[in-house]
Design a protein around this motif. Structure first.
Motif, short mmCIF file in Angstrom:
data_model
loop_
_atom_site.label_atom_id
_atom_site.label_comp_id
_atom_site.label_asym_id
_atom_site.label_seq_id
_atom_site.Cartn_x
_atom_site.Cartn_y
_atom_site.Cartn_z
N PRO A 1 0.82 -1.23 0.00
CA PRO A 1 0.00 0.00 0.00
C PRO A 1 0.85 1.27 0.00
N LEU A 2 0.42 2.26 -0.76
CA LEU A 2 1.28 3.42 -1.01
C LEU A 2 1.65 4.19 0.25
N HIS A 3 0.79 4.18 1.27
CA HIS A 3 1.09 5.01 2.44
C HIS A 3 1.82 4.24 3.53
N PRO B 1 -8.44 3.88 -12.35
CA PRO B 1 -8.19 2.89 -11.30
C PRO B 1 -6.77 2.91 -10.76
N PHE B 2 -5.87 3.76 -11.37
CA PHE B 2 -4.46 3.69 -10.97
C PHE B 2 -4.28 4.01 -9.48
N LEU B 3 -4.95 5.05 -9.03
CA LEU B 3 -4.80 5.43 -7.62
C LEU B 3 -5.27 4.30 -6.70
N CYS B 4 -6.42 3.74 -7.01
CA CYS B 4 -6.98 2.70 -6.14
C CYS B 4 -6.10 1.45 -6.15
N GLN B 5 -5.49 1.20 -7.32
CA GLN B 5 -4.63 0.03 -7.43
C GLN B 5 -3.28 0.22 -6.74
N SER B 6 -3.06 1.41 -6.19
CA SER B 6 -1.85 1.60 -5.39
C SER B 6 -1.93 0.84 -4.08
N HIS C 1 -10.98 -5.51 -9.44
CA HIS C 1 -10.04 -4.53 -8.85
C HIS C 1 -8.84 -4.30 -9.76
N GLY C 2 -8.43 -5.35 -10.44
CA GLY C 2 -7.19 -5.26 -11.20
C GLY C 2 -7.39 -4.87 -12.65
N LEU D 1 -15.18 4.89 -8.48
CA LEU D 1 -16.22 5.48 -7.65
C LEU D 1 -17.59 5.47 -8.32
N ASN D 2 -17.65 4.99 -9.56
CA ASN D 2 -18.97 4.80 -10.18
C ASN D 2 -19.82 3.87 -9.32
#
Lengths: 706, 303
Positions: free
Chosen positions: A460-462, B236-241, B249-250, B272-273
């Motif tokens: 996880p990034l954080h 989805p890039f941020l969420c996949q972090s 999810h992927g 977020l849809n």
């Protein structure tokens, strides 16, 4: 005396005018209250100040944008050094740049109906969504004794409007009707002597949501007819006591202490607790009807600053910050569902952070200073527990301890007639304890074998182990008396680790900024300025990719490895001119240009060459996300002509061009986005305006008086 | 040299200065703002003698004997303390001048603030001899802040931004530059700062999203971004972090060719849809719509 009065007495101004935009500007007009282009805008600003010098009493009335939607005004009476009161009103509008054409029934209300029958003939309408904040404030000040002051500030805000929302189980359009009230109060006593300073008081804040929930129904009698209840945040409030103190041991040694204690409460009824028409297929929730939320926050901070030697100064601090979630752990909404390790028990999120800092600066050779600093930040998080007291399983791996150690060096040349400069370097290392593994008894995982643990491969990034380096060089240089230059360059690199065991997540990050500013004072009547910035932010991240349609694994097979290379690059330019053309005529011009490019490169490599293609191959999908380019050009011209000693006329002209190829609200072929899981449902279409060109002209009459 | 018999113009005892720095020597404020108007102190709160706390010229600039006693036609020596850009008065000495009166209240932690420890002087930002101190006017404040904070100058012009340039939110709405809070924020944490305007995010929620409870800055850059809603990068890039690659999810980023594809992780509101209450959900409604087992719908922040 008039001449002296002009120089030493406060001046009042009133400005009245009209302005007109030639075209609508959905993107640039989000906040400025000048979206609509039907009529000229009334431009009214005023700053009226009266001061009684004998008693030191100020009377002030101020207004900005009085003729616009985002108007604000304030009135203040102040007997300086004794007592004062101020009232203010501020309106902040936000209009969404998208237009939604929708058959949705009941938009903006708490009972909305999505059309999933007779879509072709359903009545439609255009919706422009937006919110409005109306803030009113009241401040009071009283000097009670020499050095002892009392302040109280109260702010009340009503927020209303609509935002785009969704029922959650499908991409369908509903609106979130925003209707809430926020209140904040601060009361503080301050006591100041040469040695001692104290400030303590109370902070209170209250949030009230005037909508409990939204019920979303459907027009059709098809399978998807059960209502959905969309929840809102519950009412909450927080109460804080604070004390801040400072003590000067000597003129060069000082200690400070900060103490804060706050309790936040959320004891509103749960939105769904009032629902009585649960369809049989949904089953009413069981469990408490309130969360009884309670979160305590504590802060204790001790600081010491000293200059023990003439050329050496020291800054040290120790900070303890804790957010302790004391909400009871109880189970919500389990009716009819199997109870398992991820049962919907409330999850407490508590954090404890201890930060210690030591920094020293040594000045030498009169013009140089060298700073070295070290900061250690240690953060503890709670691990989620179940009602039973056992640890709750989670969906993302979690570290309960994250530590970060940061070192910083800086060399500054601080005193010079013509040049100042600095170079600084920062290095930080973030790490933590072993991860709690994410294990979720998700029935869909069955048959995945080794892939079942994929969720534990993402860092996880954080919390991820990370090395960070930042280098910054800046120079201020005045090669001529009339010319000053400012240059700065920053380069930052992040490197994420643990990739041997957790191969996915962020891998590398880069940020850079190069900027130059110049100001040239050509004559006493002409000044020019120019600036340019180049900035870039990059993130590289890797990920497993499994597709959801087809494949040997019952929908989750045929894994692939995905690598994303994200970049945001900006070029920004500003040019300005200020010219006092004659004793009566001032002229100004500004040109601004902003261009940003976002790139979303991704590679997807199948791990199983024999499987079905890993990309979404249905006719409805186009793999990849194209680059997005945003461009804004704004040319602003103004002139102010002095009619007489107390009046002026100002002319403004703005040429504004905005262009984007943002695909956020588009399909792959650039056509407008349409809501709905299939062509018979919803059908809300979203329009954006990719190119917006508009001209603004305005004329104002400005009257000044004392 | 100054005239000992001259009357005061504004402040008690200012005659020793204003006998030379009088209306003939002063400059009216102009658009170019090239030189400060010394007498403009009279327009400000420092110029109110009815308030016994206000200083005189020498309280800030020192007794400046050599400056006052200068005779002849050349430029006199500078006052003991002077505050122009090219001053040779050390930063500490300049700031001590202001702190003599302004050490208490909200300036209590100035010495341990980032600005103080980067050799920023009070007068680097504040102009004392004017009735319009730009940094205290929320419409003009950015002119002052952006003279050092270039990255933020660029970011506030990104498509997604707070209404800073529109004059509705100032840098000081979130930052207390005289304090020593992390990131020089007005409150002791990022979240407490954000809650002052976004109190609905405070929760707690029946179903919470861990990073939301920890730090809004994990996902958002408040100064401005190219992604909607001030997100640091897009779904989805941020969420996949953080989130795994199982199931949808992927999903690879992809644009649907029309309605009904069922793959909307990238366009519109992205992830977020469906995960529409991403900051926290208070729903207890079980699912009625098929695929997911009961509680998942509310627990996965969908409603």
């Amino acid at each position: 005396d008039d001449e002296i009065d002009e120089l030493i007495k406060p001046e009042s101004t009133v400005s009245i005018g009209v302005g007109h935009w030639s075209n609508d500007r959905p993107q640039q007009g989000i906040y400025d209250g000048m979206r609509e282009n039907e009529s000229p805008h009334l431009l009214i600003d005023a700053d009226i100040v009266k001061r009684d010098d004998a008693t030191g009493t100020w009377l002030r009335f101020e207004t900005r944008n009085l003729g616009l939607d985002n108007r604000e005004f304030s009135g203040e009476w102040l007997r300086q050094g004794n007592i004062g009161i101020k009232v203010d009103y501020n309106r902040i509008t936000r209009e969404s740049p998208q237009t939604f054409n929708t058959p949705l029934q009941g938009a903006g209300t708490t009972n909305q109906t999505v059309v999933n029958s007779g879509l072709a003939t359903a009545p439609r309408r255009d919706l422009t969504l937006g919110t409005t904040r109306e803030q009113t404030g009241l401040s009071f000040y009283k000097n009670l004794l020499p050095g002892l002051e009392f302040n109280v500030n109260f702010k009340h805000e009503e927020k209303t409007g609509e935002r785009a929302w969704s029922p959650g189980h499908a991409v369908q359009f509903v609106t979130e009707p925003v209707d809430s009230t926020t209140r904040q109060l601060e009361a503080a006593l301050s006591y100041t002597t040469k040695k001692w300073q104290l400030r303590g008081g109370y902070n209170g804040s209250w949030y009230k949501n005037n909508n409990p929930l939204v019920r979303v129904g459907y027009t059709g009698a098809a399978s998807n007819t059960n209502p959905t209840y969309l929840s809102f945040p519950g009412d909450n409030e927080a109460h804080q006591l604070f004390l801040n103190g400072g003590y000067n041991f000597t003129p060069t040694t000082r200690a400070t202490l900060k103490l804060e204690y706050a309790r936040a409460l959320q004891d509103d009824y749960l939105p769904t607790s009032g629902v009585t028409d649960w369809p049989a297929a949904v089953q009413a929730a069981v469990g408490p009807d309130k969360l009884d939320g309670k979160v305590d926050t504590r802060l204790a901070q001790f600081g010491l600053t000293s200059r023990p030697f003439k050329n050496f100064s020291l800054n040290a601090s120790l900070r303890y910050h804790e957010t302790k979630d004391k909400t009871p752990i109880r189970t919500f909404s389990t009716a009819g569902q199997p109870y398992n390790a991820t049962a919907p028990d409330y999850v407490r999120n508590s954090y404890k952070t201890i930060t210690s800092k030591l920094e020293g600066t040594y000045r030498f050779a009169e013009v140089y200073s060298f700073t070295a600093g070290l900061e250690d930040k240690r953060q503890d998080r709670d691990r989620p527990l179940r009602v039973t007291g056992a640890e709750k399983d989670i969906v993302v791996p979690l570290r309960s301890e994250v530590d970060e150690l940061t070192g910083r060096l800086e060399l500054r040349r601080s005193l010079s007639d013509t040049a100042n400069g600095s170079v600084s370097w920062l290095h930080s290392k973030r790490s933590g304890n072993r991860y709690k593994r994410a294990l979720w008894d998700h029935s869909d995982d069955i048959g995945l074998g080794g892939l079942q643990d994929v969720r534990n491969l993402t860092n996880p990034l954080h919390m991820a182990k990370r090395d960070r380096d930042r280098l910054r060089v800046s120079v201020d240089w005045s090669p001529l008396e009339a010319l000053s230059l400012q240059f700065s360059a920053e380069e930052g690199r992040d490197k994420y680790h643990d990739h041997s065991t957790m191969v996915n997540g962020l891998d590398k990050g880069t940020n850079r900024l190069y900027t130059i500013d110049a100001v040239y004072t050509a004559t006493d009547a002409l000044k020019l300025n120019a600036w340019y910035s180049y900035d870039q932010n990059k993130a590289e991240q890797s990920h497993y990719r499994t597709h959801t349609t087809g494949g040997a694994g019952g929908g989750f097979g045929d894994p692939a490895f995905k690598y994303s290379d994200l970049q945001d690059t900006g070029n920004s330019l500003g040019l300005g001119l200020r010219w006092e053309a004659t004793s009566r005529l001032d002229i100004g011009a500004d040109l601004e240009f902003f261009r940003s490019v976002s790139q979303y490169d991704q590679d997807v490599v199948p791990l199983d060459a024999g499987g079905v293609p890993v990309f979404p191959t249905t006719a409805n999908l186009s793999l990849g996300a194209p680059d997005i380019e945003n461009k804004l050009l704004r040319l602003s011209l103004f002139s102010v002509y002095t009619l007489d000693k107390s009046s002026k006329v100002r002319f403004d002209f703005i040429h504004e061009r905005w262009k984007t190829d943002d695909w956020t609200w588009q399909f792959a072929d650039g056509s407008p986005f349409v809501y709905g899981a299939n062509v018979n449902t919803d059908g809300t279409t979203v329009y954006t305006k990719p190119k917006q060109v508009s001209n603004f002209v305005a004329v104002r009459y400005i009257y000044s008086f004392r | 040299a100054s005239d000992p018999d001259a009357p005061d113009l504004i402040l008690k005892g200012d005659a020793k200065c204003t006998s030379c720095h009088d209306e003939a020597d002063d400059t009216k404020p102009t658009m170019l703002d090239l030189r400060p108007s010394i007498l403009a102190i009279g327009k400000t709160k420092h110029g109110v003698i009815a308030d016994g706390r206000t200083p005189s010229c020498t309280d800030c600039h020192g007794e400046s004997e050599s400056h006052l006693n200068h005779k002849g036609s050349g430029n006199p020596p500078k006052p003991d303390r002077w505050f122009a850009k090219n001053t040779d008065t050390p930063v500490d000495a300049r700031n001590e001048t202001c702190l003599t009166c302004h050490q208490g209240g909200k300036h209590m932690n100035w010495q341990s603030s980032i600005h103080a420890n980067r050799d920023v002087a009070c007068t680097s930002c504040h102009k004392v001899h004017t009735d319009h101190d730009k940094v205290r006017d929320k419409r003009d404040q950015t002119e002052v802040c952006f003279s050092c904070h270039k990255e933020q100058r660029v970011q506030v012009n990104r498509p997604s931004h707070h209404p800073v340039l529109e004059g509705k939110v100032a840098c000081s709405s979130c930052h207390d530059v005289h304090n020593d809070n992390p990131k020089t924020l007005i409150k002791s944490s990022t979240n407490d700062t954000c809650y002052t305007c976004h109190m609905e995010k405070r929760g707690p929620f029946v179903h919470s999203h861990q990073p939301v409870t920890e730090d809004c800055g994990i996902c958002h850059n408040p100064h401005g971004t190219t992604s909607p809603n001030l997100l640091k990068s897009r779904p989805p890039f941020l969420c996949q972090s953080c989130h795994d690659g199982l199931s949808h999810h992927g999903a690879a980023a992809s644009l649907p060719r029309g309605p009904g594809s069922g793959n909307f992780q990238t366009v519109a509101r992205g992830c977020l849809n469906c995960h529409t209450n991403i900051h926290g959900s208070n729903s207890t409604q079980n699912s009625s719509d098929g695929s997911a087992t009961g509680y998942n719908q509310s627990q996965s922040l969908r409603r």
